[in-house]
Write a protein that holds these residues in place. Structure first.
Motif, PDB file in Angstrom:
ATOM      1  N   VAL A 205      20.728 -50.056   5.979  1.00  0.00           N
ATOM      2  CA  VAL A 205      21.305 -50.645   4.837  1.00  0.00           C
ATOM      3  C   VAL A 205      20.986 -50.386   3.299  1.00  0.00           C
ATOM      4  CG1 VAL A 205      21.885 -52.742   6.357  1.00  0.00           C
ATOM      5  CG2 VAL A 205      19.934 -52.886   4.719  1.00  0.00           C
ATOM      6  N   ILE A 206      19.604 -49.810   3.162  1.00  0.00           N
ATOM      7  CA  ILE A 206      19.195 -49.613   1.826  1.00  0.00           C
ATOM      8  C   ILE A 206      19.713 -48.178   1.390  1.00  0.00           C
ATOM      9  CG2 ILE A 206      17.051 -51.007   2.253  1.00  0.00           C
ATOM     10  CD1 ILE A 206      15.690 -48.192   2.282  1.00  0.00           C
ATOM     11  N   VAL A 207      20.425 -47.465   2.372  1.00  0.00           N
ATOM     12  CA  VAL A 207      20.902 -46.078   1.757  1.00  0.00           C
ATOM     13  C   VAL A 207      21.773 -46.199   0.897  1.00  0.00           C
ATOM     14  CG1 VAL A 207      22.149 -44.025   2.699  1.00  0.00           C
ATOM     15  CG2 VAL A 207      20.431 -45.193   4.433  1.00  0.00           C
ATOM     16  N   SER A 208      21.559 -45.450  -0.297  1.00  0.00           N
ATOM     17  CA  SER A 208      22.496 -45.575  -1.500  1.00  0.00           C
ATOM     18  C   SER A 208      23.012 -44.211  -1.612  1.00  0.00           C
ATOM     19  CB  SER A 208      21.869 -45.814  -2.525  1.00  0.00           C
ATOM     20  OG  SER A 208      22.562 -45.984  -3.830  1.00  0.00           O
ATOM     21  N   ALA A 209      23.791 -44.012  -2.538  1.00  0.00           N
ATOM     22  CA  ALA A 209      24.654 -42.640  -2.707  1.00  0.00           C
ATOM     23  C   ALA A 209      23.838 -41.492  -3.376  1.00  0.00           C
ATOM     24  CB  ALA A 209      25.811 -43.121  -3.655  1.00  0.00           C
ATOM     25  N   ASP A 210      22.591 -41.879  -3.818  1.00  0.00           N
ATOM     26  CA  ASP A 210      21.706 -40.704  -4.013  1.00  0.00           C
ATOM     27  C   ASP A 210      20.192 -41.275  -3.672  1.00  0.00           C
ATOM     28  OD1 ASP A 210      20.411 -42.068  -6.634  1.00  0.00           O
ATOM     29  OD2 ASP A 210      22.677 -42.050  -6.765  1.00  0.00           O
ATOM     30  N   ILE A 211      19.350 -40.315  -4.054  1.00  0.00           N
ATOM     31  CA  ILE A 211      17.813 -40.334  -3.548  1.00  0.00           C
ATOM     32  C   ILE A 211      17.253 -41.547  -4.420  1.00  0.00           C
ATOM     33  CG2 ILE A 211      17.390 -38.570  -4.913  1.00  0.00           C
ATOM     34  CD1 ILE A 211      15.406 -39.956  -1.923  1.00  0.00           C
ATOM     35  N   ARG A 217      16.886 -49.304  -4.248  1.00  0.00           N
ATOM     36  CA  ARG A 217      17.230 -50.258  -3.166  1.00  0.00           C
ATOM     37  C   ARG A 217      16.127 -50.644  -2.614  1.00  0.00           C
ATOM     38  NH1 ARG A 217      22.694 -52.008  -2.846  1.00  0.00           N
ATOM     39  NH2 ARG A 217      23.040 -53.005  -0.688  1.00  0.00           N
ATOM     40  N   GLY A 218      15.433 -49.611  -1.979  1.00  0.00           N
ATOM     41  CA  GLY A 218      14.098 -50.112  -1.184  1.00  0.00           C
ATOM     42  C   GLY A 218      13.228 -50.801  -1.820  1.00  0.00           C
ATOM     43  N   LEU A 219      12.968 -50.526  -3.149  1.00  0.00           N
ATOM     44  CA  LEU A 219      11.973 -51.227  -3.942  1.00  0.00           C
ATOM     45  C   LEU A 219      12.499 -52.603  -4.131  1.00  0.00           C
ATOM     46  CD1 LEU A 219       9.601 -51.560  -5.679  1.00  0.00           C
ATOM     47  CD2 LEU A 219      10.894 -50.583  -7.490  1.00  0.00           C
ATOM     48  N   GLN A 220      13.801 -52.874  -4.309  1.00  0.00           N
ATOM     49  CA  GLN A 220      14.305 -53.913  -4.629  1.00  0.00           C
ATOM     50  C   GLN A 220      14.322 -54.866  -3.504  1.00  0.00           C
ATOM     51  OE1 GLN A 220      18.155 -52.870  -5.975  1.00  0.00           O
ATOM     52  NE2 GLN A 220      17.637 -53.342  -8.188  1.00  0.00           N
ATOM     53  N   ALA A 268      20.413 -57.611  -8.891  1.00  0.00           N
ATOM     54  CA  ALA A 268      21.125 -58.661  -8.099  1.00  0.00           C
ATOM     55  C   ALA A 268      20.681 -58.611  -6.559  1.00  0.00           C
ATOM     56  CB  ALA A 268      22.483 -58.603  -8.155  1.00  0.00           C
ATOM     57  N   TYR A 269      20.579 -57.067  -6.439  1.00  0.00           N
ATOM     58  CA  TYR A 269      19.901 -56.958  -4.979  1.00  0.00           C
ATOM     59  C   TYR A 269      18.579 -57.746  -4.329  1.00  0.00           C
ATOM     60  CZ  TYR A 269      19.610 -54.538  -0.359  1.00  0.00           C
ATOM     61  OH  TYR A 269      19.293 -54.373   1.091  1.00  0.00           O
ATOM     62  N   VAL A 270      18.015 -58.103  -5.424  1.00  0.00           N
ATOM     63  CA  VAL A 270      16.511 -58.647  -5.263  1.00  0.00           C
ATOM     64  C   VAL A 270      16.800 -60.013  -4.838  1.00  0.00           C
ATOM     65  CG1 VAL A 270      14.465 -59.423  -6.220  1.00  0.00           C
ATOM     66  CG2 VAL A 270      15.302 -57.141  -6.835  1.00  0.00           C
ATOM     67  N   GLY A 271      17.857 -60.730  -5.277  1.00  0.00           N
ATOM     68  CA  GLY A 271      18.429 -61.911  -4.809  1.00  0.00           C
ATOM     69  C   GLY A 271      18.936 -62.084  -3.474  1.00  0.00           C
ATOM     70  N   THR A 272      19.720 -60.974  -3.228  1.00  0.00           N
ATOM     71  CA  THR A 272      20.328 -60.841  -1.910  1.00  0.00           C
ATOM     72  C   THR A 272      19.199 -60.754  -0.824  1.00  0.00           C
ATOM     73  OG1 THR A 272      22.070 -59.354  -2.893  1.00  0.00           O
ATOM     74  CG2 THR A 272      21.825 -59.101  -0.754  1.00  0.00           C
ATOM     75  N   GLN A 273      18.262 -59.947  -1.086  1.00  0.00           N
ATOM     76  CA  GLN A 273      17.196 -59.628  -0.105  1.00  0.00           C
ATOM     77  C   GLN A 273      16.261 -60.975   0.099  1.00  0.00           C
ATOM     78  OE1 GLN A 273      16.812 -57.461   2.357  1.00  0.00           O
ATOM     79  NE2 GLN A 273      14.998 -58.837   3.018  1.00  0.00           N
ATOM     80  N   VAL A 306      12.139 -49.785   4.951  1.00  0.00           N
ATOM     81  CA  VAL A 306      12.367 -49.244   3.820  1.00  0.00           C
ATOM     82  C   VAL A 306      11.389 -47.989   3.689  1.00  0.00           C
ATOM     83  CG1 VAL A 306      11.578 -49.730   1.431  1.00  0.00           C
ATOM     84  CG2 VAL A 306      12.845 -51.478   2.854  1.00  0.00           C
ATOM     85  N   ALA A 307      10.268 -48.004   4.117  1.00  0.00           N
ATOM     86  CA  ALA A 307       9.205 -47.040   3.913  1.00  0.00           C
ATOM     87  C   ALA A 307       9.683 -45.850   4.467  1.00  0.00           C
ATOM     88  CB  ALA A 307       7.810 -47.246   4.539  1.00  0.00           C
ATOM     89  N   ILE A 308      10.114 -46.009   5.951  1.00  0.00           N
ATOM     90  CA  ILE A 308      10.795 -44.654   6.370  1.00  0.00           C
ATOM     91  C   ILE A 308      11.991 -44.131   5.927  1.00  0.00           C
ATOM     92  CG2 ILE A 308      11.725 -43.976   8.992  1.00  0.00           C
ATOM     93  CD1 ILE A 308       9.728 -45.964  10.466  1.00  0.00           C
TER      94      ILE A 308
END
Length: 326
Positions: A205-211, A217-220, A268-273, A306-308
């Motif tokens: 789910v953390i995959v985004s459209a670019d690195i 997204r992983g950090l958030q 906002a994704y911080v709030g989501t997670q 997230v790390a992987i």
């Protein structure tokens, strides 16, 4: 009362009611009902209805296909790895290239969960598939009914998202997702990692459209996980065995986190997670948790996932840059 405050209150109660209904129905993982109620919440009724329909459709398709594939590949690790790769890759590609992206990613997640269950607990596969469907349906129905009861419904319609990601970018991220899922399964078998399902779901789910987007997204997700997990553990430490305290803390916590989750803020994704981590920390199979072991394992799984995914995305990006330059 502004729209975000109203929807935050609705979401808090929806998560509580979905959890209680799932527990009363003796569902296996009630926190999935609460997570569903949290994730379909939206201040726009049309967006909420769209997510609700697509979440159910993706889950149904994923559970049916995942069950068939899990039965067909049980006992064949290479075939299981191939199915997991394809589910993650295809789901991720169409997440970025389809107007019905939410259904695609939910379908991929459901397939992965069933394959993982066939590996870790094969005798529970049939029940797990049904429980998965009922848990998602419970969350969708509760969140939708409560939201529609207290929100104006003028011009309600389904609103599929626009496609803004190119074929090449979607293909690259799909390959990264597929490789990450296979790597996770291999590392789990090698080192007995905790919470295989949580690790897989997180990485996908953390995959985004670019690195850069995937790293952000992983950090958030990690920041939200720490925030929500710590708040959940604090509730447990104070007195998780007290039902009324647990119910109040769950509702109030989700209301507060929904303020960020439902906002247009860049983080906002911080709030989501944070809300998701809060829910998986506070909800056990039969209600309030009686220990912190299960929540800690789920939170650890989030960090590992997230790390992987971040590592694989970075490696893939680094390998592709020279080719692009040439």
């Amino acid at each position: 009362m502004d729209a975000i405050t109203r929807q935050g209150l609705i979401t808090g109660f929806a998560c509580l009611f979905a959890t209680l209904i799932a527990i009363a129905a003796n569902l296996d993982q009630p926190y999935w009902a609460a997570i569903t109620a949290y994730m379909v919440a939206n201040v726009d009724p049309s967006a909420l209805a769209t997510k609700a329909v697509l979440r159910v459709a993706g889950t149904v398709a994923g559970c049916i296909l995942g069950y068939v594939l899990a039965i067909a590949t049980e006992g064949f690790p290479v075939l299981q790895a191939l199915v997991m790769f394809m589910a993650a890759a295809v789901g991720t590609y169409w997440r970025f290239r389809s107007r019905y992206s939410y259904a695609w990613i939910l379908g991929a997640v459901s397939i992965l969960m069933l394959i993982a269950t066939s590996i870790t607990e094969p005798t529970e596969l049939h029940d797990f598939a049904w429980y998965r469907f009922y848990e998602i349906l419970t969350g969708v129905v509760v969140a939708t009914l409560l939201s529609f009861a207290f929100t104006p419904l003028a011009h309600l319609r389904l609103e599929p998202v626009a496609v803004t990601v190119s074929h090449d970018v979607a293909r690259h991220q799909a390959l990264s997702a597929g490789l990450s899922i296979v790597l996770i399964a291999w590392l789990w078998a090698l080192f007995n990692l905790p919470s295989l399902l949580q690790v897989m779901i997180t990485s996908l789910v953390i995959v985004s459209a670019d690195i850069v987007g995937t790293r952000l997204r992983g950090l958030q997700r990690i920041m939200g996980c720490i925030l929500g997990g710590c708040l959940g553990l604090l509730v447990i430490i104070i007195d998780a065995a007290n039902f009324w305290w647990w119910a109040f803390a769950l509702t109030a916590g989700i209301f507060l986190m929904s303020r960020l989750h439902l906002s247009p803020h860049p983080h906002a994704y911080v709030g989501t997670q944070a809300g998701l981590a809060f829910l998986v920390t506070l909800i056990n199979g039969s209600g309030p948790p009686d220990s912190i072991e299960a929540p800690i394992n789920r939170l650890t799984g989030i960090v590992i996932g997230v790390a992987i995914m971040t590592f694989v995305s970075w490696v893939m990006s680094a390998r592709l840059r020279p080719a692009a330059a040439a």
